[in-house]
Design a protein around this motif. Structure first.
Motif, short mmCIF file in Angstrom:
data_model
loop_
_atom_site.label_atom_id
_atom_site.label_comp_id
_atom_site.label_asym_id
_atom_site.label_seq_id
_atom_site.Cartn_x
_atom_site.Cartn_y
_atom_site.Cartn_z
N LEU A 1 12.29 5.25 -41.15
CA LEU A 1 13.10 6.06 -40.24
C LEU A 1 14.23 6.69 -41.03
N ASP A 2 14.17 8.01 -41.15
CA ASP A 2 15.17 8.71 -41.96
C ASP A 2 16.27 9.25 -41.04
N GLU A 3 17.35 8.53 -40.98
CA GLU A 3 18.50 8.91 -40.15
C GLU A 3 18.10 9.26 -38.72
N THR A 4 17.23 8.44 -38.17
CA THR A 4 16.82 8.69 -36.80
C THR A 4 17.99 8.50 -35.84
N LYS B 1 17.77 9.61 -50.64
CA LYS B 1 17.14 8.79 -49.60
C LYS B 1 15.96 9.51 -48.96
N SER B 2 16.20 10.76 -48.55
CA SER B 2 15.11 11.50 -47.90
C SER B 2 14.00 11.82 -48.88
N THR B 3 14.38 12.07 -50.12
CA THR B 3 13.36 12.33 -51.14
C THR B 3 12.44 11.11 -51.27
N PHE C 1 11.12 11.91 -39.39
CA PHE C 1 11.81 12.88 -40.23
C PHE C 1 13.30 12.97 -39.90
N GLN C 2 14.09 13.16 -40.96
CA GLN C 2 15.51 13.44 -40.73
C GLN C 2 15.66 14.76 -39.97
N TYR C 3 14.84 15.74 -40.36
CA TYR C 3 14.85 17.02 -39.66
C TYR C 3 13.44 17.33 -39.16
MG LIG Z 1 18.48 12.60 -46.08
#
Ligand SMILES: [Mg+2]
Ligand SMILES: Nc1ncnc2c1ncn2[C@@H]1O[C@H](COP(=O)(O)OP(=O)(O)OP(=O)(O)O)[C@@H](O)[C@H]1O
Lengths: 257, 439
Positions: A168-171, A40-42, A83-85
């Motif tokens: 939105l990545d795991e916001t 997902k993040s990729t 970003f997730q992180y």
């Molecule tokens: Mg991720």
């Protein structure tokens, strides 16, 4: 409109996305769910222009070949990744960072850059809506922010930049209930017929606040199932195992002899 | 000219004309010092302390400058430095000689003396005798300095006297001669407080040589902050020593900002001679092209319950080279010593090179001593984060380089000094001027 066709992504010879197809029409909000490590993040980072991946396939966004643009140009054209992180950048004040971002986008759009005064007015108003105190303007970007504060800072950036395509990545991860509502409000306020959004999440709870038009499941580098929000409820009950099971039964490359 | 024999000849010719030549103690010390220098010669990398920096090439170097209107040049440079800076106290030196016409000492509180070294040698030689230093101290360049330096600044504060605004010493080199030897003194009696800034600037077209020594004496509970902003030309050779001695409870901070010179060597040391002393050695250097900057630092914890923090950062580009040595000595009786040392380098090119070496010598167990060093490149994740917000790649890179430096600058307490240091580093890094709004 975002059209992703047969996207393959690997890192150092390791395949992460494996023929992913996805379409997000303008004005729609799509949720992507899927197990840890499924890619997902990729996907989010490749869409935002992170370098260092081997990428093939086609991504068309509003008629342009997205993959041919450098990250900064994607951002200026209105793509935004929360970003997730979120990254800590010691030594650069959040205020400078936010203003540079806003002005980069404004310059590209041919709008007048905001001077320090106008910018402060604008950013302070937005900070109030996302529940951040002004102190965060003068601290280094994300440095020492708590997990939730970092996520709020991402939502603040989204609100300031008013993107056309927001990812939105795991916001919602690591947010308390109030913050979750703030994120959802932020997204809902941006919803409009020209804007699209991709919301990556592990929790169907977020989708109570941000009601998606479609829900997709990403597993081992591909979209394995798409549906409406009922799918999210089903995933919540059953987990991902049954989808994996179905995928195994259904041999790859159907239609090819 | 810079061969060892050349300096010995210069000494023979000029010793009689140096300020203070009539003072027997000083004449004797100078004579011993030139002898020591002649015996040692320029250090080469056969010596452990000079492993990465040899001065052998100095022997063949000619230091001469094309003629120019000296006052105009210095006045221009000075005006640039003072732009936006506070009034404060400004002493200007041209080729190592005090230039009263360009200086503006301002008003000082009672009990404070700010003078040129030549002036102080004439007015109060007995005060100088106690702090001048002797021929055996330091490395061979320091001996050469003792032998031939005739001017510099003399700053003395009586007990409890505080000078609020920084005292700026501006050394403009390579104006009408190629070499300058400078000797400065900062003597703060018990409880006194002072901040001294040494600026080194020079002509871009001059191959010049600077040899400077600054001696700091901080009495009980005194607070002395020293900041050095070295921005000499890319052809300049800069040799410097800063020696501090701290009495009980004294605070001493050294901020060494080395941005210029073809070759710069800074020997920085402090001796913590009383309980509860506190030392901060903060440093930032930038090298590009073929430039070379070496910091050799030494902290002597000779008393219990002293704290030292040593934090150095280098930005290295081209085939530049940065060297850092951090020597910490903890005496048997110096219990509850708290020492921390870090050295971090940012490499901007494949050809740049960085050497960092901690040297700890600890003679008791009741000590907290940490050290670490890193050598890294621009953080790709940070770069992507900035670009994903629309900053172009070059802007993003410059910003990350500046951010790396900014953490060193953040430790400079005085706002005006911090911002002039920031402007100086921005002028060095590519695209730095564009980061103006960053203040
Ligand atoms: Mg991720
Ligand atoms: N730079 C990289 N080098 C090596 N492996 C990588 C790299 N980036 C991602 N991966 C691997 O690719 C896989 C997919 O990672 P990704 O971060 O996209 O997963 P994700 O679906 O976002 O997971 P999560 O739900 O835990 O956030 C993981 O196995 C990860 O370890």
């Amino acid at each position: 409109m975002l059209k992703i066709k047969d996207l393959h992504v690997s890192v150092e010879g390791r395949k992460i996305l494996d023929g992913l197809d996805l379409e997000v029409p303008s004005g729609e909000v799509h949720a992507i769910m899927g197990p840890n490590g499924s890619g997902k993040s990729t996907l989010a980072q490749v869409l935002a222009g992170r370098e260092g991946f081997e990428v093939s396939g086609a991504v068309e966004w509003d008629g342009v070949d997205l993959l041919s643009l450098p990250a900064e140009e994607r951002a200026r054209r209105g793509l935004f990744l929360a970003f997730q992180y979120p990254v800590e950048i010691p030594g650069v004040s959040n205020a400078y960072f936010l203003r540079s971002a806003v002005n980069a986008v404004r310059r590209y759009r041919g709008e007048k850059e905001l001077d320090a005064m106008d910018f402060l007015k604008r950013v302070k108003a937005e900070m109030q809506t996302v529940g951040m105190s002004e102190e965060f303007l003068y601290r280094s970007v994300n440095e020492g922010f708590s997990g939730g504060e970092k996520k709020r800072n991402e939502v603040l950036q989204m609100a300031l930049l008013e993107p056309k395509l927001a990812i939105l990545d795991e916001t919602d991860s690591g947010l308390d209930i109030d913050a979750l509502r703030i994120v959802a409000d932020g997204v809902n306020r941006l919803r409009s017929p020209e804007r699209s959004m991709i919301v990556i999440t592990h929790y169907q709870r977020l989708l109570d606040y941000i009601v998606p038009d479609r829900v997709h499941v990403l597993s081992r580098g591909r979209i394995v199932r798409s549906g409406d929000r009922e799918l999210a409820l089903e995933l919540e009950k059953r987990g991902y195992g049954w989808l994996e099971e179905e995928r195994r039964k259904e041999p790859r490359g159907v239609g090819q002899r | 000219m810079s061969a060892v024999q050349g300096w010995v000849d210069t000494f023979r010719a000029e010793a009689q004309r140096l300020p203070g030549a009539k003072l027997p103690w000083l004449a004797g010390a100078r004579a011993r010092a030139i002898e020591r220098f002649a015996a040692l010669g320029w250090p080469t990398n056969k010596l452990e302390k000079w492993r990465h920096t040899s001065l052998a090439l100095l022997a063949q170097q000619e230091f001469a400058v094309p003629p120019v209107d000296r006052v105009d040049l210095a006045a221009g440079a000075l005006a640039q430095l003072r732009q936006g800076a506070e009034a404060g106290h400004w002493l200007v030196f041209i080729d190592g000689q005090f230039a009263p016409g360009l200086s503006d000492i301002g008003t000082l509180p009672a009990g404070a003396c700010v003078d040129s070294l030549a002036g102080a040698l004439a007015q109060r030689p007995e005060r100088l005798e106690a702090v001048y230093g002797d021929a055996e101290e330091g490395e061979s360049p320091a001996a050469l300095n003792l032998a031939l330096a005739g001017d510099g600044a003399y700053i003395e504060l009586a007990r409890g006297v505080a000078i609020e605004a920084p005292i700026h010493l501006v050394f403009v080199g390579g104006v009408s001669k190629g070499t300058q030897l400078v000797r400065n003194f900062i003597v703060a009696d018990d409880g006194a407080q002072v901040t001294v800034v040494e600026h080194y600037i020079g002509r871009d077209d001059a191959t010049s040589f600077t040899n400077t020594v600054t001696r700091v004496r901080a009495g009980r509970d005194a607070r002395v902050t020293h900041l050095k902003l070295q921005q000499e030309s890319a052809q300049a050779f800069h040799l410097a020593a800063l020696d501090a001695v701290q009495a009980r409870g004294a605070y001493f901070a050294s901020h060494s900002l080395a941005f210029g010179a073809r070759l710069a060597r800074n020997d920085i040391s402090s001796r913590l001679e009383g309980e509860g002393g506190e030392a901060l050695l903060n440093g930032l250097y930038h090298v590009d092209g073929k430039r070379h900057v070496d910091h050799y630092t030494r902290l002597d914890h000779n008393s219990p319950r002293c704290t030292s923090r040593e934090l150095y950062r280098g930005i290295l580009d081209g085939t530049g080279r940065g060297v850092f040595t951090g020597r910490i000595y903890v005496a048997p009786g110096a219990v509850k010593t708290d020492a921390e040392q870090r050295s971090d380098s940012l490499l901007l090119s494949a050809g740049a090179e960085s050497d960092a070496r901690p040297e700890l010598e600890i003679y008791n167990d009741d000590v907290k001593c940490a050290h670490g060093s890193t050598v890294g490149q621009i953080d790709e994740t940070g770069l992507f984060y900035l670009r994903s917000r629309g900053l172009d790649e070059q802007h993003a890179r410059n910003l990350l380089v500046y951010a790396f430096a900014a953490e060193v600058l953040a430790r400079i307490g005085e706002r005006s000094l911090r911002s002039s240091a920031a402007a100086a580093i921005r002028a060095r890094i590519p695209g730095g001027q564009l980061l103006e709004a960053l203040a």
